[in-house]
Design a protein around this motif. Sequence first.
Motif, PDB file in Angstrom:
ATOM      1  N   SER A 190      66.075  47.880  -6.107  1.00  0.00           N
ATOM      2  CA  SER A 190      65.066  47.736  -6.794  1.00  0.00           C
ATOM      3  C   SER A 190      64.656  46.385  -7.175  1.00  0.00           C
ATOM      4  O   SER A 190      63.420  45.659  -7.038  1.00  0.00           O
ATOM      5  CB  SER A 190      65.076  48.604  -8.417  1.00  0.00           C
ATOM      6  N   SER A 191      65.605  45.320  -7.321  1.00  0.00           N
ATOM      7  CA  SER A 191      65.539  43.998  -7.400  1.00  0.00           C
ATOM      8  C   SER A 191      66.214  42.925  -6.638  1.00  0.00           C
ATOM      9  O   SER A 191      66.251  41.974  -6.528  1.00  0.00           O
ATOM     10  CB  SER A 191      65.759  43.437  -8.909  1.00  0.00           C
ATOM     11  N   SER A 216      60.466  38.243  -1.465  1.00  0.00           N
ATOM     12  CA  SER A 216      60.274  38.869  -2.978  1.00  0.00           C
ATOM     13  C   SER A 216      58.847  38.074  -3.397  1.00  0.00           C
ATOM     14  O   SER A 216      58.388  38.295  -4.393  1.00  0.00           O
ATOM     15  CB  SER A 216      61.425  38.648  -3.703  1.00  0.00           C
ATOM     16  N   PRO A 248      61.214  43.617  -9.631  1.00  0.00           N
ATOM     17  CA  PRO A 248      60.805  44.430  -8.397  1.00  0.00           C
ATOM     18  C   PRO A 248      60.682  43.495  -7.366  1.00  0.00           C
ATOM     19  O   PRO A 248      60.175  42.703  -7.130  1.00  0.00           O
ATOM     20  CB  PRO A 248      59.955  45.377  -8.981  1.00  0.00           C
TER      21      PRO A 248
END
Length: 181
Positions: free
Chosen positions: A86-87, A51, A126
């Motif tokens: 999504s996250s 991420s 996100p």
Amino acid sequence: MRKKFKSIDESRVTISELMLPSHSNFNGKIHGGYVLSLLDQIAFACASKHSEVYCVTASVDTVDFLKPIEIGELVTMKASVNFVGSSSMLIGIRVEAENIQTGEVKHCNSSYFTMVAKDSEGNSVPVPGLILKSSDDIRRFAKSIKRYDNKKKRRTEFHETDFVSEEHLHIVEGYNVQIEL
């Protein structure tokens, strides 16, 4: 600039650590709590690498202790992103222990951690999607969807069911309990 999609290999993390007597329990095996701590660390590293932001542990979905780890063994943990939402990310971790004198390697643990990407204010952000390059990647992603659906179903069933009611006494039949109402 953050990528919109990343391959699983770009976020894979492997760590190895020699197991010391200070990591053992009263039975002379490596303490499960110590292994859990290492699992959380590698899950964080893998999710943060994918991420590119700070991540937190949302849940530990499964921890299967398959074989004990001995003092003096070299433990290797391999983590990869199996699924992204999504996250959130589902991090799969394989733990192997190697007897460094004989070279024997055993699979000791498999674990799944759900990690969530956060910004500096603590809001979910996100994460890049996954590029699946092999049938193994697709299998892990699909199994993760199934795991997520089962987890969601368990939560719904647990919150919708009143387990205190006498009408649910049939659920405990056949178990090692004594009911005294």
